[in-house]
Design an enzyme around this catalytic site. Structure first.
Site, PDB file in Angstrom:
ATOM      1  N   GLY A   1       0.792  -1.165  -0.090  1.00  0.00           N
ATOM      2  CA  GLY A   1      -0.020   0.065  -0.150  1.00  0.00           C
ATOM      3  C   GLY A   1       0.931   1.236   0.007  1.00  0.00           C
ATOM      4  O   GLY A   1       0.549   2.014  -0.690  1.00  0.00           O
ATOM      5  N   ASP A   2       1.842   1.171   0.757  1.00  0.00           N
ATOM      6  CA  ASP A   2       2.720   2.464   0.954  1.00  0.00           C
ATOM      7  C   ASP A   2       3.414   2.484  -0.367  1.00  0.00           C
ATOM      8  O   ASP A   2       3.666   3.662  -0.957  1.00  0.00           O
ATOM      9  CB  ASP A   2       3.951   2.242   1.943  1.00  0.00           C
ATOM     10  CG  ASP A   2       3.165   2.286   3.411  1.00  0.00           C
ATOM     11  OD1 ASP A   2       2.260   2.849   3.518  1.00  0.00           O
ATOM     12  OD2 ASP A   2       3.769   1.710   4.226  1.00  0.00           O
ATOM     13  N   ALA A   3       3.889   1.569  -1.089  1.00  0.00           N
ATOM     14  CA  ALA A   3       4.670   1.455  -2.502  1.00  0.00           C
ATOM     15  C   ALA A   3       3.784   1.975  -3.552  1.00  0.00           C
ATOM     16  O   ALA A   3       4.277   2.918  -4.466  1.00  0.00           O
ATOM     17  CB  ALA A   3       5.163   0.175  -2.865  1.00  0.00           C
TER      18      ALA A   3
END
Length: 162
Positions: free
Chosen positions: A150-152
């Protein structure tokens, strides 16, 4: 009706129409002249959406984000590469989870030849209209990494637009 909506939102891949409506609601609540919300990003297992106002009202300090299609695609690719731990992905390495959508009564098929869905919703005034870009996320067939995806996807999309 409420129960059906809750079921559609809690599905493995939430209904893009409902997510579009939720984003529209957020933009209605946050008035453009009083806040600095210019871009909303949503991602789930099956797709990635970036939404922004069609026209930025003046005078505000809101930013019109460029290259939204490319940014959404960049985030999707980054998530697939991270999950598979490879930058050399073939068709056998990934699976497209979302192959078509229906938003505002319009059916759009998503394929390698046509991987991006674009639509506009909102009010009668141009400053109330919202542009949406949806790109499917290609799920890794044999995931190596799932933590931080999700962060990526968020970071890759934002980095592309900065």
């Amino acid at each position: 009706d409420t129960r059906m909506t809750q079921m559609k939102l809690s599905a493995t891949i939430p209904d893009p129409q409902l997510i579009s409506e939720a984003i529209e609601h957020i933009y209605k609540v946050v008035k453009p002249a009083s806040r600095t919300l210019s871009r909303i990003h949503f991602h789930c297992f099956g797709y990635h959406i970036i939404a922004q106002r069609s026209i930025i009202p003046t005078p505000t300090n809101l930013r019109k984000w460029d290259s939204t299609k490319e940014a959404a695609a960049s985030g999707s690719v980054m998530a697939s590469e991270r999950a598979c731990n490879s930058t050399q992905l073939g068709l056998g390495d990934v699976e497209q989870q979302l192959t078509s959508i229906v938003v505002n009564g319009k059916h759009t098929k998503l394929s390698p030849e046509n991987p991006i869905a674009v639509w506009t919703t909102g009010g009668e005034k141009p400053t109330e209209q919202i542009d949406f870009v949806l790109v499917p996320v290609l799920a890794c067939a044999v995931p190596v990494q799932t933590v931080g995806l999700g962060d990526a996807i968020s970071a890759a999309a934002l980095a592309y637009q900065i």
